[in-house]
Design an enzyme around this catalytic site. Structure first.
Site, mmCIF file in Angstrom:
data_model
loop_
_atom_site.group_PDB
_atom_site.id
_atom_site.type_symbol
_atom_site.label_atom_id
_atom_site.label_comp_id
_atom_site.label_asym_id
_atom_site.label_seq_id
_atom_site.Cartn_x
_atom_site.Cartn_y
_atom_site.Cartn_z
ATOM 1 N N MET A 259 0.846 -1.197 0.000
ATOM 2 C CA MET A 259 0.000 0.000 0.000
ATOM 3 C C MET A 259 0.885 1.251 0.000
ATOM 4 S SD MET A 259 -3.351 -1.061 2.117
ATOM 5 C CE MET A 259 -2.779 -0.559 3.718
ATOM 6 N N ALA B 274 4.149 3.965 0.918
ATOM 7 C CA ALA B 274 4.904 4.501 2.071
ATOM 8 C C ALA B 274 5.990 3.479 2.428
ATOM 9 C CB ALA B 274 3.991 4.801 3.258
ATOM 10 N N HIS C 161 9.185 1.116 3.144
ATOM 11 C CA HIS C 161 10.272 1.105 4.137
ATOM 12 C C HIS C 161 11.101 -0.152 3.941
ATOM 13 C CE1 HIS C 161 7.662 -1.732 6.189
ATOM 14 N NE2 HIS C 161 6.701 -0.832 6.250
ATOM 15 N N GLY D 240 11.133 -2.891 5.438
ATOM 16 C CA GLY D 240 10.350 -4.127 5.500
ATOM 17 C C GLY D 240 9.907 -4.517 4.095
ATOM 18 N N HIS D 241 9.329 -3.532 3.393
ATOM 19 C CA HIS D 241 8.913 -3.804 2.006
ATOM 20 C C HIS D 241 10.121 -4.181 1.160
ATOM 21 C CE1 HIS D 241 5.746 -0.713 3.204
ATOM 22 N NE2 HIS D 241 5.042 -1.780 2.924
ATOM 23 N N GLY E 266 4.535 -10.325 3.862
ATOM 24 C CA GLY E 266 5.241 -10.310 5.135
ATOM 25 C C GLY E 266 4.526 -11.124 6.202
ATOM 26 N N SER F 26 4.361 1.133 7.866
ATOM 27 C CA SER F 26 4.069 2.460 7.315
ATOM 28 C C SER F 26 3.344 3.320 8.342
ATOM 29 C CB SER F 26 3.182 2.332 6.078
ATOM 30 O OG SER F 26 3.740 1.438 5.169
ATOM 31 N N ARG F 27 2.595 2.673 9.229
ATOM 32 C CA ARG F 27 1.815 3.443 10.206
ATOM 33 C C ARG F 27 2.662 3.945 11.376
ATOM 34 N NH1 ARG F 27 -2.425 -0.510 8.682
ATOM 35 N NH2 ARG F 27 -4.262 0.622 7.955
#
Ligand SMILES: Nc1ncnc2c1ncn2[C@@H]1O[C@H](COP(=O)(O)OP(=O)(O)OP(=O)(O)O)[C@@H](O)[C@H]1O
Ligand SMILES: CC(C)(CO)[C@@H](O)C(=O)[O-]
Ligand code: BAL
EC number: 6.3.2.1
Length: 284
Positions: free
Chosen positions: A31, A33, A35, A37-38, A148, A187-188
């Site tokens: 989605m 944003a 980081h 992790g992505h 993930g 992202s949050r």
């Protein structure tokens, strides 16, 4: 350079050419944003495929009426630059009208697997997730798709969907990527105030407490859940929205920790609702 595609037609035409050239495609649905992790998902996809398509789409169908759809961080130019730095070939970034051009006549509904954990807290969420992931699979026709383990229930439901719908895609689950202090990257996290960010380390710490108890032989669900709740209440003012132990990937509640299970938790802060989980394996 990362080529940005916004229409389904163009994406399908590129995929058709790639298939003719016998190129394997790795898909990383996100989605945005983006980081680290992505990026871990993307790196793995690069290793295992001829080329990688990342999708960035804040899917309205998976947000409830009082959730953060409008506020969800959107930064497509920054994301495209990040993808380019990391050598990602394509980003598929459609607008909602492109993905959902007309009122839908055909709905996908997830059964019991979506009635627990995140699905119970977010009614309709997983129906929205499987709908968009189905569409993405049909548009991109990936050989492999990367998800993930932070969203453990999502991963289990997508694996189930692929099995039931006979999608020709291999699902690859990627371990949770964490900040140096243990907070799962999300992202949050940008929504957290300074104090909340400091306290949010309690999520992963509480899971470590649970793991230590488990490693020392504790097998009672109640004892482990209570230890997590106590740790969280002592270390963060965030609202404890969920602490639960479920079998993986069946997503059934367990009475005793005997098989592969995961402990899932969710904590609500002023603007962000964070989730984390740990998978425990019984070696006996
Ligand atoms: N820290 C992480 N470790 C591993 N995978 C992750 C991590 N964060 C996100 N992912 C995975 O990346 C994919 C896209 O997730 P998404 O775009 O929702 O990002 P997110 O950071 O999880 O955002 P959110 O704030 O919505 O939780 C999902 O498969 C998700 O599980
Ligand atoms: C898989 C996904 C991209 C579908 O919108 C989303 O649920 C996410 O980012 O985990
Ligand atoms: N990563 C999960 C997507 C969502 O919270 O809607």
């Amino acid at each position: 350079m990362t080529k940005k595609i916004t229409t389904i037609k163009e994406m399908q035409s590129i995929v058709k050419t790639l298939k003719k050239e016998n190129k394997s495609i790795g898909l990383v649905p996100t989605m945005g944003a983006l980081h680290e992790g992505h990026m871990t998902l993307m790196k793995r996809a690069q290793q295992e495929n001829d080329l990688v398509i990342a999708s960035i789409f804040v899917n309205p169908l998976q947000f409830g009426p009082n959730e953060d759809y409008e506020d969800y961080p959107r930064q497509i130019d920054q994301d495209q630059a990040f993808l380019a730095e990391n050598g990602i070939d394509y980003v598929f970034a459609p607008e909602p009208e492109e993905m959902y051009p007309r009122p839908s006549q055909i709905q996908l509904t997830v059964g019991a697997m979506a009635q627990v954990l995140e699905g119970a807290k977010r009614p309709g969420h997983f129906d929205g997730v499987v709908t968009v992931v189905n569409k993405l699979f049909n548009i991109v026709l990936p050989d492999k798709a990367y998800f993930g383990k932070k969203d453990a229930q999502q991963l289990a439901i997508i694996e189930q969907m692929v099995a039931e719908m006979n999608h020709s895609v291999e699902i690859v689950g990627i371990d949770i990527v964490r900040e140096a202090d243990g907070l799962a990257k999300s992202s949050r996290n940008v929504y957290l105030t300074e104090t909340e960010r400091t306290e949010a380390v309690a999520l992963s710490q509480s899971l470590k407490v649970a793991k230590t108890l488990y490693d020392n032989g504790e097998r009672s669900v109640e004892v482990i859940e209570n230890a997590i709740k106590t740790y969280l209440s002592q270390h963060t003012a965030g609202f404890i929205d969920e602490v639960a132990i479920y079998s993986y990937p069946e997503l059934k509640q367990v009475a005793m920790i005997e098989s592969q299970v995961f402990i899932s938790l969710a904590v609500k802060y002023s603007k962000a609702r964070l989730i984390d989980n740990i998978i425990l394996k019984d070696e006996q």
